[in-house]
Motif scaffolding. Sequence first.
Motif, PDB file in Angstrom:
ATOM      1  N   SER A 159      96.258   6.124  92.954  1.00 33.57           N
ATOM      2  CA  SER A 159      94.952   5.454  92.835  1.00 33.57           C
ATOM      3  C   SER A 159      93.847   6.455  92.552  1.00 33.57           C
ATOM      4  O   SER A 159      92.932   6.183  91.752  1.00 33.57           O
ATOM      5  CB  SER A 159      94.634   4.674  94.126  1.00 33.57           C
ATOM      6  OG  SER A 159      95.581   3.654  94.335  1.00 33.57           O
ATOM      7  N   ALA A 160      93.915   7.619  93.196  1.00 31.97           N
ATOM      8  CA  ALA A 160      92.900   8.652  92.983  1.00 31.97           C
ATOM      9  C   ALA A 160      92.928   9.161  91.544  1.00 31.97           C
ATOM     10  O   ALA A 160      91.878   9.436  90.949  1.00 31.97           O
ATOM     11  CB  ALA A 160      93.122   9.806  93.962  1.00 31.97           C
ATOM     12  N   ALA A 161      94.132   9.283  90.978  1.00 33.32           N
ATOM     13  CA  ALA A 161      94.249   9.741  89.586  1.00 33.32           C
ATOM     14  C   ALA A 161      93.664   8.701  88.622  1.00 33.32           C
ATOM     15  O   ALA A 161      92.949   9.041  87.673  1.00 33.32           O
ATOM     16  CB  ALA A 161      95.709  10.017  89.250  1.00 33.32           C
ATOM     17  N   LYS A 162      93.958   7.426  88.864  1.00 31.88           N
ATOM     18  CA  LYS A 162      93.413   6.361  88.009  1.00 31.88           C
ATOM     19  C   LYS A 162      91.888   6.323  88.089  1.00 31.88           C
ATOM     20  O   LYS A 162      91.195   6.162  87.076  1.00 31.88           O
ATOM     21  CB  LYS A 162      94.002   5.009  88.432  1.00 31.88           C
ATOM     22  CG  LYS A 162      95.497   4.869  88.158  1.00 31.88           C
ATOM     23  CD  LYS A 162      96.056   3.613  88.812  1.00 31.88           C
ATOM     24  CE  LYS A 162      97.565   3.561  88.670  1.00 31.88           C
ATOM     25  NZ  LYS A 162      98.162   2.443  89.438  1.00 31.88           N
ATOM     26  N   LYS A 163      91.381   6.512  89.289  1.00 32.08           N
ATOM     27  CA  LYS A 163      89.930   6.521  89.484  1.00 32.08           C
ATOM     28  C   LYS A 163      89.300   7.712  88.753  1.00 32.08           C
ATOM     29  O   LYS A 163      88.219   7.593  88.159  1.00 32.08           O
ATOM     30  CB  LYS A 163      89.615   6.586  90.974  1.00 32.08           C
ATOM     31  CG  LYS A 163      88.137   6.436  91.298  1.00 32.08           C
ATOM     32  CD  LYS A 163      87.902   6.469  92.800  1.00 32.08           C
ATOM     33  CE  LYS A 163      86.412   6.370  93.109  1.00 32.08           C
ATOM     34  NZ  LYS A 163      86.129   6.525  94.551  1.00 32.08           N
ATOM     35  N   ALA A 164      89.991   8.871  88.781  1.00 33.52           N
ATOM     36  CA  ALA A 164      89.483  10.071  88.096  1.00 33.52           C
ATOM     37  C   ALA A 164      89.367   9.827  86.594  1.00 33.52           C
ATOM     38  O   ALA A 164      88.405  10.272  85.955  1.00 33.52           O
ATOM     39  CB  ALA A 164      90.403  11.254  88.377  1.00 33.52           C
ATOM     40  N   ILE A 165      90.340   9.117  86.029  1.00 33.08           N
ATOM     41  CA  ILE A 165      90.284   8.783  84.594  1.00 33.08           C
ATOM     42  C   ILE A 165      89.084   7.880  84.320  1.00 33.08           C
ATOM     43  O   ILE A 165      88.299   8.119  83.394  1.00 33.08           O
ATOM     44  CB  ILE A 165      91.589   8.092  84.150  1.00 33.08           C
ATOM     45  CG1 ILE A 165      92.768   9.076  84.230  1.00 33.08           C
ATOM     46  CG2 ILE A 165      91.451   7.551  82.727  1.00 33.08           C
ATOM     47  CD1 ILE A 165      94.122   8.437  84.030  1.00 33.08           C
ATOM     48  N   ASP A 166      88.929   6.852  85.157  1.00 39.23           N
ATOM     49  CA  ASP A 166      87.822   5.908  84.966  1.00 39.23           C
ATOM     50  C   ASP A 166      86.462   6.582  85.130  1.00 39.23           C
ATOM     51  O   ASP A 166      85.485   6.187  84.481  1.00 39.23           O
ATOM     52  CB  ASP A 166      87.938   4.745  85.962  1.00 39.23           C
ATOM     53  CG  ASP A 166      89.136   3.860  85.690  1.00 39.23           C
ATOM     54  OD1 ASP A 166      89.635   3.877  84.536  1.00 39.23           O
ATOM     55  OD2 ASP A 166      89.605   3.175  86.622  1.00 39.23           O
ATOM     56  N   GLU A 167      86.401   7.597  85.984  1.00 41.76           N
ATOM     57  CA  GLU A 167      85.122   8.254  86.255  1.00 41.76           C
ATOM     58  C   GLU A 167      84.844   9.428  85.312  1.00 41.76           C
ATOM     59  O   GLU A 167      83.846  10.124  85.464  1.00 41.76           O
ATOM     60  CB  GLU A 167      85.064   8.698  87.718  1.00 41.76           C
ATOM     61  CG  GLU A 167      85.020   7.513  88.686  1.00 41.76           C
ATOM     62  CD  GLU A 167      84.918   7.940  90.145  1.00 41.76           C
ATOM     63  OE1 GLU A 167      85.037   9.156  90.425  1.00 41.76           O
ATOM     64  OE2 GLU A 167      84.720   7.047  91.004  1.00 41.76           O
ATOM     65  N   GLY A 168      85.744   9.665  84.366  1.00 41.65           N
ATOM     66  CA  GLY A 168      85.443  10.626  83.311  1.00 41.65           C
ATOM     67  C   GLY A 168      85.772  12.078  83.586  1.00 41.65           C
ATOM     68  O   GLY A 168      85.176  12.978  82.993  1.00 41.65           O
TER      69      GLY A 168
END
Length: 396
Positions: free
Chosen positions: A53-62
């Motif tokens: 989840s943290a990795a997916k969030k990192a992608i979404d947050e740029g």
Amino acid sequence: MKNRLLSHRLQNLSYSQTIAMSSKARKLKNKGYDVINLSLGEPDFSPPNFVLSAAKKAIDEGYHYYTPVSGYFELKKVICEKFYRDNRLQYTPSQIVVSTGAKQAIMNVLLSLLNKDDEVIIPAPYWVSYLQMVKFCESYPVIIPTVMENNFKIDPDQLEKAITSKTKLFLFSTPCNPTGSVYSYKELKDLSEVFKKYPQIMILSDEIYEHICYSEKHTSIAIFPDIYHQVITVNGLSKAFSMTGWRIGYIGAPEWIAQSCDKIQGQMTSCANSIAQIAAITALSAHPNKIEYMIKEFEKRKNLVLDMIKEIDGFQFYQPNGAFYIFPKVSGFFGKQLHGKMIKNSYEFSEFLLEKAQVATVSGSAFGDNECLRISYASSEYKIIEAFTRIKNVLK
């Protein structure tokens, strides 16, 4: 002609036998053979959901861009907190370098420290890449052999006898790949008493399997104040967090070593993957009990392997206390005909098991002990049971 153009450094370098055996197993599998691969040290778990989840969030947050060479400051802060929480070691962010896996972290240190003809003491059995890395640096590996009866661990007398005026570095792992042995607090304390007499010798402690311990608790050798400034502690997320392809390793070291590694890495690869670094912040912030379910499963598999290997005549073994390997002695098969093939050494025995049982293991010679075989139990119970059933059947 082509070989003459290659550097002497490259020509003196061997391929990794663990990767080579895995490649052979893959080729057989592609041809339709039902090969069970127990050669690689790769957990079969998915990384924890909170890390994904943290990795997916990192992608979404740029988080798509270069980071500082040595890693995000926030990640280095979390690594310092992890070192104190889990190991009682105090580091500052300026003592941390994040690399593309623990393997690069180790190579950074060796390239920072070693000159031609320096000596590096390595207890055997050792991780397959240590020897080749030292040779690549044109330094000389001084091997201390160990025995199964002493759980494949060195004692202070062996260490002292191996030290010379050319000794620059001591390189080892605990928990150990390939043996699964774990140095106790007392054993490391005794070794530290030797090292403190030689402040010019650096110690590289590879602790990538630190959380995968069973009956023996993990201790970091840097915990002893007299030698703290001699120790480089290496760790990463590939084993305990099952994040092998994410390629995040790191060191805690004297600041001058960290600066040197930063300099080398800046010219070689620059930063580690930015998204993986953000995920690593979440992983390392979590208490180790969050991954306890994996450790319990590894211990269950270890006990299964030990129960099954007892039923196979000719294997000698001891109970490993860490990592996810068993390193049995198979020299009892040397000089014997098995299915028409004469077995001369552990490499031929490993090849025999791949050919006849379609089970991939790794020869002990790759780890500095030709009498043994490394078998990984980072696979499902079904595969372990099937693999050892096949081995037992072909050795009847």
